[in-house]
Design a protein around this motif. Structure first.
Motif, PDB file in Angstrom:
ATOM      1  N   ASN A  79      -3.392 -12.443  -5.109  1.00  0.00           N
ATOM      2  CA  ASN A  79      -2.760 -11.116  -5.052  1.00  0.00           C
ATOM      3  C   ASN A  79      -2.556 -10.529  -6.443  1.00  0.00           C
ATOM      4  O   ASN A  79      -2.782  -9.327  -6.662  1.00  0.00           O
ATOM      5  N   ASN A  80      -2.135 -11.374  -7.384  1.00  0.00           N
ATOM      6  CA  ASN A  80      -1.922 -10.894  -8.757  1.00  0.00           C
ATOM      7  C   ASN A  80      -3.231 -10.378  -9.355  1.00  0.00           C
ATOM      8  O   ASN A  80      -3.263  -9.328 -10.006  1.00  0.00           O
ATOM      9  N   THR A  86      -7.491  -3.602  -9.282  1.00  0.00           N
ATOM     10  CA  THR A  86      -7.471  -2.267  -8.669  1.00  0.00           C
ATOM     11  C   THR A  86      -7.721  -1.158  -9.681  1.00  0.00           C
ATOM     12  O   THR A  86      -8.453  -0.199  -9.405  1.00  0.00           O
ATOM     13  N   ASN A 122      -4.343  -7.085  -7.697  1.00  0.00           N
ATOM     14  CA  ASN A 122      -3.533  -5.959  -8.177  1.00  0.00           C
ATOM     15  C   ASN A 122      -4.030  -5.479  -9.537  1.00  0.00           C
ATOM     16  O   ASN A 122      -4.082  -4.272  -9.800  1.00  0.00           O
ATOM     17  N   GLU A 123      -4.389  -6.426 -10.407  1.00  0.00           N
ATOM     18  CA  GLU A 123      -4.923  -6.061 -11.720  1.00  0.00           C
ATOM     19  C   GLU A 123      -6.295  -5.404 -11.578  1.00  0.00           C
ATOM     20  O   GLU A 123      -6.614  -4.436 -12.281  1.00  0.00           O
TER      21      GLU A 123
END
Length: 217
Positions: free
Chosen positions: A25-26, A32, A29-30
């Protein structure tokens, strides 16, 4: 060591054990906000590999005394990292005795291998050619040459049947069906459809398209 004991260790050291979903997930998110996704993924893969490099015997003895509070400084290279990366095999803690720190290390090794494989799969996706998108009228024209519109004599019914299949709005599809006689004069579109039918070996359909092309000469 029993599964219950393993669960208790995981519970006791949960802050020192890698969470694959959190890593995933981390990174997503980056990713994106990144334009050059390919290089960004490649850099992350390289970083992952650098933290899973075999150590020398002397360095290994030092690594074995690591403090689990220093997870960011750990090397994730271990038997389970290699086994999962190449054979998708997870550690069997029943086969021999492990210390708590060894168990944490092996669990993190598996997670690190999973993370590396996940990144590699993302990289493959960035290399896949984009799927060809068809305009609405081209979709309708293909269905026309395939004979679908001949099977039903009601344009509204055809639209309601076809729209969900081509992921379009039914009313707009009905309008395109009505406009088809005019749009079928688009030479470029006809040639694209002809090439598609040729590729699929649909000889009879190719002839239908050629008849329309001949009308435009």
């Amino acid at each position: 060591m029993t599964q219950h004991e393993i669960k208790e260790i995981i519970k006791s050291y949960k802050n020192q054990i890698l969470d694959f979903k959190k890593l995933q997930n981390n990174f997503e998110n980056e990713l994106t906000n990144i334009t050059n996704k390919k290089d960004f993924i490649l850099n992350e893969i390289e970083s992952v590999k650098q933290k899973a490099v075999p150590t020398s015997p002397s360095a290994g003895r030092l690594k074995n005394t690591f403090s689990t509070n220093n997870i960011a400084q750990q090397s994730f290279y271990c038997d389970s990292y290699v086994s999962y990366l190449y054979t998708l095999t997870e550690p069997d803690f029943r086969r021999k005795e492990y210390t708590e720190h060894q168990i944490i290390r092996e669990l993190n090794g598996v997670t690190w291998a999973k993370y590396q494989m996940y990144l590699s799969s993302l990289l493959v996706k960035t290399k896949e050619p984009k799927k060809t998108t068809y305009t609405h009228i081209k979709q309708v024209a293909i269905l026309y040459f395939l004979g679908l519109t001949d099977k039903i004599d009601n344009t509204q019914k055809i639209a309601e049947l076809v729209a969900p299949l081509i992921d379009r709005d039914a009313e707009t599809t009905r309008q395109k069906l009505c406009e088809l006689p005019h749009d079928i004069k688009d030479r470029q579109m006809l040639n694209e459809i002809k090439d598609l039918f040729l590729k699929l070996g649909l000889t009879d359909k190719v002839q239908l398209v050629e008849k329309e092309l001949n009308k435009l000469r």
